[in-house]
Motif scaffolding. Structure first.
Motif, mmCIF file in Angstrom:
data_model
loop_
_atom_site.group_PDB
_atom_site.id
_atom_site.type_symbol
_atom_site.label_atom_id
_atom_site.label_comp_id
_atom_site.label_asym_id
_atom_site.label_seq_id
_atom_site.Cartn_x
_atom_site.Cartn_y
_atom_site.Cartn_z
ATOM 1 N N TYR A 183 24.629 -48.331 -14.116
ATOM 2 C CA TYR A 183 24.989 -49.497 -13.299
ATOM 3 C C TYR A 183 25.915 -49.113 -12.141
ATOM 4 C CZ TYR A 183 29.608 -49.579 -15.402
ATOM 5 O OH TYR A 183 30.880 -49.236 -15.792
ATOM 6 N N ASP A 184 26.772 -48.110 -12.382
ATOM 7 C CA ASP A 184 27.742 -47.717 -11.356
ATOM 8 C C ASP A 184 27.224 -46.603 -10.456
ATOM 9 O OD1 ASP A 184 27.773 -45.604 -13.123
ATOM 10 O OD2 ASP A 184 29.911 -45.706 -13.574
ATOM 11 N N GLY A 185 25.946 -46.269 -10.606
ATOM 12 C CA GLY A 185 25.352 -45.219 -9.775
ATOM 13 C C GLY A 185 25.608 -43.824 -10.294
ATOM 14 N N GLY A 186 26.227 -43.729 -11.472
ATOM 15 C CA GLY A 186 26.537 -42.427 -12.048
ATOM 16 C C GLY A 186 25.594 -42.056 -13.175
ATOM 17 N N SER A 187 25.920 -40.953 -13.847
ATOM 18 C CA SER A 187 25.133 -40.492 -14.987
ATOM 19 C C SER A 187 26.096 -40.100 -16.102
ATOM 20 C CB SER A 187 24.266 -39.291 -14.592
ATOM 21 O OG SER A 187 25.092 -38.194 -14.242
ATOM 22 N N LYS A 188 25.560 -39.798 -17.267
ATOM 23 C CA LYS A 188 26.372 -39.348 -18.407
ATOM 24 C C LYS A 188 25.689 -38.151 -19.053
ATOM 25 C CE LYS A 188 29.943 -42.170 -19.114
ATOM 26 N NZ LYS A 188 31.322 -41.718 -19.364
ATOM 27 N N PRO A 189 25.604 -37.027 -18.344
ATOM 28 C CA PRO A 189 24.864 -35.887 -18.895
ATOM 29 C C PRO A 189 25.426 -35.436 -20.242
ATOM 30 C CG PRO A 189 26.158 -35.251 -16.965
ATOM 31 C CD PRO A 189 26.198 -36.735 -17.040
ATOM 32 N N ASN A 190 24.513 -35.129 -21.146
ATOM 33 C CA ASN A 190 24.861 -34.720 -22.504
ATOM 34 C C ASN A 190 24.202 -33.373 -22.765
ATOM 35 O OD1 ASN A 190 23.605 -34.747 -25.483
ATOM 36 N ND2 ASN A 190 25.607 -35.715 -25.534
ATOM 37 N N ALA A 191 24.952 -32.439 -23.286
ATOM 38 C CA ALA A 191 24.461 -31.061 -23.409
ATOM 39 C C ALA A 191 23.209 -30.978 -24.290
ATOM 40 C CB ALA A 191 25.571 -30.176 -23.971
ATOM 41 N N ALA A 192 23.202 -31.687 -25.412
ATOM 42 C CA ALA A 192 22.046 -31.620 -26.323
ATOM 43 C C ALA A 192 20.805 -32.209 -25.663
ATOM 44 C CB ALA A 192 22.364 -32.354 -27.621
ATOM 45 N N LYS A 229 7.447 -35.244 -29.005
ATOM 46 C CA LYS A 229 8.516 -35.407 -28.022
ATOM 47 C C LYS A 229 9.533 -36.452 -28.482
ATOM 48 C CE LYS A 229 6.244 -33.441 -24.185
ATOM 49 N NZ LYS A 229 6.445 -33.144 -22.781
ATOM 50 N N ILE A 230 10.692 -36.419 -27.848
ATOM 51 C CA ILE A 230 11.806 -37.307 -28.189
ATOM 52 C C ILE A 230 12.153 -38.137 -26.952
ATOM 53 C CG2 ILE A 230 14.255 -37.343 -28.790
ATOM 54 C CD1 ILE A 230 13.752 -34.729 -30.345
ATOM 55 N N ALA A 231 12.251 -39.437 -27.130
ATOM 56 C CA ALA A 231 12.690 -40.288 -26.021
ATOM 57 C C ALA A 231 14.200 -40.153 -25.857
ATOM 58 C CB ALA A 231 12.316 -41.739 -26.286
ATOM 59 N N VAL A 232 14.657 -40.061 -24.625
ATOM 60 C CA VAL A 232 16.097 -39.968 -24.357
ATOM 61 C C VAL A 232 16.459 -40.912 -23.215
ATOM 62 C CG1 VAL A 232 16.176 -37.551 -25.101
ATOM 63 C CG2 VAL A 232 15.935 -38.069 -22.669
ATOM 64 N N SER A 233 17.679 -41.418 -23.277
ATOM 65 C CA SER A 233 18.173 -42.214 -22.155
ATOM 66 C C SER A 233 18.282 -41.322 -20.925
ATOM 67 C CB SER A 233 19.555 -42.799 -22.469
ATOM 68 O OG SER A 233 19.469 -43.819 -23.422
ATOM 69 N N GLN A 234 17.734 -41.835 -19.849
ATOM 70 C CA GLN A 234 17.654 -41.040 -18.621
ATOM 71 C C GLN A 234 19.034 -40.634 -18.105
ATOM 72 O OE1 GLN A 234 14.296 -42.379 -16.271
ATOM 73 N NE2 GLN A 234 15.672 -42.467 -14.507
ATOM 74 N N CYS A 235 20.043 -41.500 -18.299
ATOM 75 C CA CYS A 235 21.388 -41.166 -17.810
ATOM 76 C C CYS A 235 21.975 -39.998 -18.596
ATOM 77 C CB CYS A 235 22.312 -42.374 -17.869
ATOM 78 S SG CYS A 235 22.492 -43.114 -19.501
ATOM 79 N N LEU A 236 21.554 -39.828 -19.866
ATOM 80 C CA LEU A 236 22.022 -38.690 -20.663
ATOM 81 C C LEU A 236 21.398 -37.382 -20.190
ATOM 82 C CD1 LEU A 236 21.886 -40.214 -24.268
ATOM 83 C CD2 LEU A 236 23.907 -39.924 -22.810
ATOM 84 N N ALA A 237 20.266 -37.521 -19.490
ATOM 85 C CA ALA A 237 19.599 -36.342 -18.935
ATOM 86 C C ALA A 237 20.114 -36.013 -17.541
ATOM 87 C CB ALA A 237 18.087 -36.574 -18.892
ATOM 88 N N GLY A 238 21.179 -36.703 -17.129
ATOM 89 C CA GLY A 238 21.817 -36.380 -15.860
ATOM 90 C C GLY A 238 21.315 -37.168 -14.667
ATOM 91 N N GLU A 239 20.412 -38.123 -14.905
ATOM 92 C CA GLU A 239 19.926 -38.933 -13.790
ATOM 93 C C GLU A 239 20.960 -40.005 -13.439
ATOM 94 O OE1 GLU A 239 17.102 -38.741 -11.959
ATOM 95 O OE2 GLU A 239 16.667 -36.847 -12.964
ATOM 96 N N ALA A 240 21.156 -40.231 -12.174
ATOM 97 C CA ALA A 240 22.154 -41.200 -11.709
ATOM 98 C C ALA A 240 21.540 -42.599 -11.711
ATOM 99 C CB ALA A 240 22.649 -40.820 -10.326
ATOM 100 N N CYS A 241 21.352 -43.152 -12.913
ATOM 101 C CA CYS A 241 20.676 -44.449 -13.056
ATOM 102 C C CYS A 241 21.571 -45.499 -13.689
ATOM 103 C CB CYS A 241 19.385 -44.287 -13.861
ATOM 104 S SG CYS A 241 19.602 -43.537 -15.497
#
Ligand code: SF4
Length: 161
Positions: free
Chosen positions: A16-25, A2-14
């Protein structure tokens, strides 16, 4: 493996500003069941949303060694939270046999190769975030969501992803 990923890149709203940064890959890795999502700042006990933080006087390895601090924009020292979150992320990676991580660029926790420079101005400096530094020290390969180590010059302004 498995690969560790930043949770915000997976679309979780975590973030600092309450948002996320979803990344397609990263989302595709999650869909395939290959990703282990981590948010070191959440693992360190920080709330969402929260004041943004930056490393002052060094980079992640310096924070781990006690030579630099992480301060939030209100001036509070959150170094221990960041260190606690980094070790929690490392424990997850070790438990799952993870050797590779895709982490959010420029973050004081997750950034690799370049991070914000501590001026809260958007300017960058060379270096890793606290978690990225600890994972690297433990033999885990870390890249940003662009799937490469972050290069570039000290002081370069942040790009908008
Ligand atoms: S600590 Fe990492 S995973 Fe958590 S919101 Fe910040 S960049 Fe994303």
């Amino acid at each position: 493996m498995k690969i560790a990923v930043s949770q915000c890149l997976a679309g979780e709203a975590c973030r600092y500003d309450g948002g996320s940064k979803p990344n397609a890959a990263v989302l595709e890795l999650v869909r395939q069941g290959e990703a282990v999502c981590i948010c070191p700042e959440c693992l360190g006990g920080l709330p969402t949303p929260r004041e943004p933080s930056e490393i002052i006087g060094g980079e992640g390895a310096d924070v781990l060694a006690g030579r630099a601090k992480v301060l939030n924009r209100a001036g509070q020292d959150v170094s221990e939270r960041f260190i606690q979150g980094a070790y929690a992320a490392l424990a997850i990676c070790k438990a799952q046999g993870i050797g590779y991580a895709i982490l959010k660029a420029r973050s004081p926790s997750c950034g690799t190769g370049k991070i914000y420079d501590g001026s809260f101005s958007g300017a960058l400096r060379g270096g890793d975030g606290v978690t990225a530094a600890l994972l690297k020290q433990n033999g885990i390969q870390v890249v940003t969501e662009s799937l490469r180590p972050y290069g570039g010059q000290r002081g370069e302004k942040a790009e908008v992803l």
